[in-house]
Scaffold this active site. Structure first.
Site, mmCIF file in Angstrom:
data_model
loop_
_atom_site.group_PDB
_atom_site.id
_atom_site.type_symbol
_atom_site.label_atom_id
_atom_site.label_comp_id
_atom_site.label_asym_id
_atom_site.label_seq_id
_atom_site.Cartn_x
_atom_site.Cartn_y
_atom_site.Cartn_z
ATOM 1 N N LYS A 116 24.547 -18.679 22.434
ATOM 2 C CA LYS A 116 25.631 -18.224 21.551
ATOM 3 C C LYS A 116 25.944 -16.739 21.752
ATOM 4 O O LYS A 116 27.080 -16.320 21.511
ATOM 5 C CB LYS A 116 25.284 -18.518 20.095
ATOM 6 C CG LYS A 116 24.866 -19.978 19.821
ATOM 7 C CD LYS A 116 25.917 -20.993 20.239
ATOM 8 C CE LYS A 116 25.367 -22.402 20.322
ATOM 9 N NZ LYS A 116 26.306 -23.369 20.926
ATOM 10 N N GLU A 200 26.647 -10.837 12.660
ATOM 11 C CA GLU A 200 28.076 -10.547 12.450
ATOM 12 C C GLU A 200 28.392 -10.514 10.970
ATOM 13 O O GLU A 200 27.556 -10.913 10.145
ATOM 14 C CB GLU A 200 28.952 -11.573 13.195
ATOM 15 C CG GLU A 200 28.727 -13.001 12.774
ATOM 16 C CD GLU A 200 29.427 -14.040 13.653
ATOM 17 O OE1 GLU A 200 29.711 -13.764 14.828
ATOM 18 O OE2 GLU A 200 29.684 -15.135 13.134
ATOM 19 N N HIS A 235 25.887 -28.689 7.242
ATOM 20 C CA HIS A 235 26.390 -28.647 8.618
ATOM 21 C C HIS A 235 26.637 -30.024 9.213
ATOM 22 O O HIS A 235 26.832 -30.158 10.417
ATOM 23 C CB HIS A 235 25.480 -27.793 9.514
ATOM 24 C CG HIS A 235 25.253 -26.440 8.903
ATOM 25 N ND1 HIS A 235 26.281 -25.562 8.680
ATOM 26 C CD2 HIS A 235 24.139 -25.849 8.418
ATOM 27 C CE1 HIS A 235 25.805 -24.486 8.093
ATOM 28 N NE2 HIS A 235 24.509 -24.634 7.914
ATOM 29 N N ARG A 292 31.418 -30.907 24.839
ATOM 30 C CA ARG A 292 31.319 -32.372 24.863
ATOM 31 C C ARG A 292 32.536 -32.989 24.170
ATOM 32 O O ARG A 292 33.303 -32.283 23.516
ATOM 33 C CB ARG A 292 30.075 -32.800 24.087
ATOM 34 C CG ARG A 292 30.140 -32.281 22.657
ATOM 35 C CD ARG A 292 29.078 -32.820 21.730
ATOM 36 N NE ARG A 292 29.391 -32.522 20.344
ATOM 37 C CZ ARG A 292 29.107 -31.399 19.710
ATOM 38 N NH1 ARG A 292 28.464 -30.434 20.336
ATOM 39 N NH2 ARG A 292 29.453 -31.221 18.451
#
Ligand code: MV4
Length: 460
Positions: A116, A200, A235, A292
């Site tokens: 990431k 962040e 999530h 994907r």
């Protein structure tokens, strides 16, 4: 075009790939664990090979068994579906080394987006907007505190090897950030074998909006608009829709243009999804990229009139994009409800035999599923048993149709989250399109935050 494709997956997506292959005249090889011998993907494929016992590690994640199965059946390509090995650069590379085509982007793309920190840097260079944060990975807790002090609180710490919500910690003030860095970093090290972290600014009420990218191997790139995936719990997405109420045609064009410029810059190939976080002012920021086909791809198919699996396979075979960006636009509205075998109140898995089944149908109703009456939902894999995809000429029509279809749906013998979906549809925030990633919690806790004010009581 390919002659024979091995499908390295199970469940509804294995079936979805088999159907696309059949329509393209491609033979298919299913693989399955001993727990899945009675599955529809095994029956619908031209050939089937048992690759191991129920645990995923010994079957659907078993690279050697999968490669051997592809080899002995003389496949010329492998489709990984979603989950399992779909974003495993090593697997993609091994497939390629065995002179077969991996139906997905090049291994380097999977590698890049899997880290990431590297993905964030590459996408910033390629012109995508990012939230203020640290350049590259954080050296230590002290750097975390320095950067947080510069950009202001709250901040979110994320693991470079995480993604999809794993390995994140929110720090609300400077007293928390050092300790959180240490905890998160050591958790990431034991969970992913990599303790690298980045940081962040934290957005409090974000919407999750993602763009569908499709790229051929000649450098042509297109986007097929956005999906709104803000209805999530821990999530796990529950409901997805396209288009998003938060995206105007002008914003779609702008987000599409910056996304395509970035994809050209990194020479992306095959299908992919760029995830954005959108704040309450409609500003959007790059979060992650998925390399994907995604669970929620059908809502894009429904509004753009395009078979994404067919397209993905065609592109992997070296064929070119056969339309232009200007020629495509979303028509109407589509919503997907993920039907899970789980308790609608506790969300605990609910495996077992389906003793009675009636699936909805009629105009604007699509059901992607591997289940049938007497199908046994096994406890080893994720709990998704069906996707109910509703299409309408407008969002309002789609919502009414969805309520109708959910009322027709009968699944007996196991618990499902169909009752929860009915609560989502009944929520005025969802109905108005005025919701964000807090919606599921608001529904579960009975919170009235964000609800339109109740009409004044009539005078006495
Ligand atoms: C965030 C965020 C707020 N601010 N990053 C969750 C999944 C992973 N892809 C990133 N996630 C988030 N990142 C910043 N800077 C909030 C989340 C988040 C979230 C994002 C999308 C959908 C649902 C979510 C639920 C909780 C937190």
């Amino acid at each position: 075009m390919f002659k024979k494709v091995l499908i390295a997956n199970r469940g509804e997506i294995a079936l979805r790939v088999i159907r696309a292959c059949r329509e393209l005249g491609i033979a298919t090889v299913a693989v399955h664990s001993t727990a899945d011998s009675e599955s529809l993907h095994v029956r619908f494929a031209d050939e089937a090979i048992c690759i191991g016992p129920p645990p995923s590690k010994e079957s659907y994640l078993n690279v050697r068994a999968l490669l051997a199965a592809a080899d002995v059946t003389a496949c010329d390509a492998v489709h990984p579906g979603y989950g399992f090995l779909s974003e495993n650069a090593h697997f993609a590379d091994m497939v390629t080394r065995m002179k077969m085509k991996f139906i997905g982007p090049r291994p380097e793309m999977i590698q890049l987006m899997g880290n990431k920190v590297a993905a964030r840097e590459a996408m910033e260079k390629a012109g995508l907007p990012l939230l203020p944060g640290a350049r590259g990975k954080l050296a230590d807790a002290a750097e975390a505190e320095t950067v947080a002090g510069k950009i202001g609180y709250p901040v979110i710490l994320k693991a470079a090897a995480g993604g999809g919500g794993r390995g994140m910690k929110i720090a609300r003030d400077s007293s928390q950030v050092r300790q959180m860095f240490e905890t998160a970093s050591s958790e990431a090290l034991s969970a992913f074998g990599d303790g690298s972290m980045y940081l962040e600014r934290y957005v409090e009420q974000p919407r999750h909006i993602e763009m569908q990218i499709v790229a051929d191997e000649r450098g042509n790139v297109m986007h097929f608009g956005e999906r709104e995936c803000s209805v999530q719990r821990r999530h796990q997405k529950l409901v997805e829709e396209s288009p998003s109420v938060a995206v105007t045609p002008e914003l779609r064009r702008e987000m599409g243009e910056v996304a395509l410029a970035a994809m050209r810059r990194i020479a992306y190939n095959n299908v992919g999804t760029i995830e954005f976080l959108m704040d309450e002012k409609g500003r959007y920021y790059f979060m992650e990229m998925n390399t994907r086909i995604q669970v929620e791809h059908p809502v894009t198919e429904q509004v753009y009139g395009l078979d994404l699996l067919r397209e993905q396979i065609r592109l992997a075979a070296g064929e070119e994009l056969d339309r232009t960006q200007e020629s495509v636009r979303p028509v109407g509205h589509a919503i997907e409800f993920r039907i899970n075998a789980e308790d609608p109140v506790t969300f605990a898995p609910s495996p077992g035999r389906i003793t009675g089944l009636h699936q909805p149908g009629g105009y604007g109703v699509r059901v992607d599923t591997m289940v049938y009456e007497q199908y046994k939902v096994v406890p080893f894999y994720d709990s998704l048993v069906a996707k109910l995809i509703i299409t309408g000429h407008s969002r309002e029509v789609a919502l009414r149709r969805a309520a109708r279809a959910l009322n027709e749906y009968v699944i007996e013998g196991i618990k499902t989250n169909i009752p929860f979906h009915k609560r989502v549809l009944a929520d005025p925030r969802f109905a108005a399109g005025r919701y964000d990633t807090r919606l599921v919690d608001q529904i579960l806790t009975g919170s009235t935050e964000g609800l339109p004010p109740a009409p004044a009581a009539p005078g006495r």
